[in-house]
Design a protein around this motif. Structure first.
Motif, PDB file in Angstrom:
ATOM      1  N   SER A 144     -22.655 -12.204 -33.778  1.00 23.88           N
ATOM      2  CA  SER A 144     -22.608 -13.615 -33.021  1.00 23.88           C
ATOM      3  C   SER A 144     -24.421 -13.472 -32.429  1.00 23.88           C
ATOM      4  CB  SER A 144     -21.796 -13.620 -31.890  1.00 23.88           C
ATOM      5  OG  SER A 144     -20.362 -13.820 -32.402  1.00 23.88           O
ATOM      6  N   SER A 167     -18.012  -8.317 -34.359  1.00 28.37           N
ATOM      7  CA  SER A 167     -17.924  -9.720 -34.173  1.00 28.37           C
ATOM      8  C   SER A 167     -19.105  -9.997 -33.146  1.00 28.37           C
ATOM      9  CB  SER A 167     -16.900 -10.399 -33.745  1.00 28.37           C
ATOM     10  OG  SER A 167     -16.271  -9.919 -32.425  1.00 28.37           O
ATOM     11  N   LYS A 168     -19.343  -9.310 -32.034  1.00 27.27           N
ATOM     12  CA  LYS A 168     -20.602  -9.484 -30.944  1.00 27.27           C
ATOM     13  C   LYS A 168     -21.686  -9.299 -31.535  1.00 27.27           C
ATOM     14  CE  LYS A 168     -21.850  -9.520 -26.619  1.00 27.27           C
ATOM     15  NZ  LYS A 168     -23.029 -10.148 -26.507  1.00 27.27           N
ATOM     16  N   TYR A 189     -21.096 -20.978 -38.681  1.00 29.07           N
ATOM     17  CA  TYR A 189     -22.396 -21.167 -39.078  1.00 29.07           C
ATOM     18  C   TYR A 189     -22.595 -21.663 -40.292  1.00 29.07           C
ATOM     19  CZ  TYR A 189     -22.467 -18.772 -34.561  1.00 29.07           C
ATOM     20  OH  TYR A 189     -22.527 -18.152 -33.554  1.00 29.07           O
ATOM     21  N   ARG A 218     -17.790 -23.229 -32.485  1.00 28.49           N
ATOM     22  CA  ARG A 218     -17.659 -21.964 -32.022  1.00 28.49           C
ATOM     23  C   ARG A 218     -17.370 -21.179 -33.236  1.00 28.49           C
ATOM     24  NH1 ARG A 218     -13.025 -19.529 -28.871  1.00 28.49           N
ATOM     25  NH2 ARG A 218     -14.113 -17.703 -27.697  1.00 28.49           N
ATOM     26  N   GLY A 219     -18.381 -20.067 -33.262  1.00 29.78           N
ATOM     27  CA  GLY A 219     -17.886 -19.074 -34.248  1.00 29.78           C
ATOM     28  C   GLY A 219     -18.164 -19.526 -35.855  1.00 29.78           C
ATOM     29  N   VAL A 236     -17.641 -16.052 -38.138  1.00 27.51           N
ATOM     30  CA  VAL A 236     -18.010 -14.805 -37.757  1.00 27.51           C
ATOM     31  C   VAL A 236     -17.334 -13.679 -38.571  1.00 27.51           C
ATOM     32  CG1 VAL A 236     -18.170 -13.188 -35.824  1.00 27.51           C
ATOM     33  CG2 VAL A 236     -19.175 -15.538 -35.467  1.00 27.51           C
ATOM     34  N   ARG A 281     -27.157 -15.977 -33.036  1.00 29.19           N
ATOM     35  CA  ARG A 281     -28.027 -16.991 -32.030  1.00 29.19           C
ATOM     36  C   ARG A 281     -29.583 -16.519 -32.310  1.00 29.19           C
ATOM     37  NH1 ARG A 281     -26.406 -14.176 -28.046  1.00 29.19           N
ATOM     38  NH2 ARG A 281     -24.302 -14.842 -28.056  1.00 29.19           N
ATOM     39  N   ARG A 335     -25.507 -23.927 -36.201  1.00 30.28           N
ATOM     40  CA  ARG A 335     -24.281 -23.718 -35.514  1.00 30.28           C
ATOM     41  C   ARG A 335     -23.456 -24.982 -35.933  1.00 30.28           C
ATOM     42  NH1 ARG A 335     -21.762 -23.670 -30.100  1.00 30.28           N
ATOM     43  NH2 ARG A 335     -20.192 -22.080 -30.122  1.00 30.28           N
TER      44      ARG A 335
END
Length: 97
Positions: A34, A30-31, A54, A51-52, A10, A38, A48
């Protein structure tokens, strides 16, 4: 575009987007990224890895070319209807000359 096996975090995506003419809007970048990832996971465009982390899903060549043309058009700064070399669309009520 990145190769499907190339992993991006991210933080890396945020850094790359900040170098482009992309408005990430208010709040934490970052939100925003993210949340976008999604949506792309559910659409099958991104995988994915953790966590974070991709990776792009495989992209057909025709889609890849269309995406590149779109990015180049955005970078050109031209209005949308002029990016492909087309004449501007007449506005409603305009009289043809």
């Amino acid at each position: 575009m990145e190769e499907p096996t190339h992993e991006l975090t991210v933080a890396e995506l945020v850094r790359r987007l900040r170098r482009e003419p992309v408005d990430l809007g208010p709040g934490r970048a970052s939100k925003v990224v993210s949340d976008a990832m999604r949506a792309n996971i559910s659409g099958g465009r991104v995988t994915r890895l953790g966590r974070g982390r991709y990776a792009l899903a495989p992209i057909p060549d025709t889609t890849r070319r269309r995406m590149r043309r779109r990015v180049l058009g955005i970078r050109s700064g031209l209005p949308l209807d002029q990016r492909d070399g087309r004449a501007p669309r007449p506005e409603p009520g305009d009289v043809a000359a």
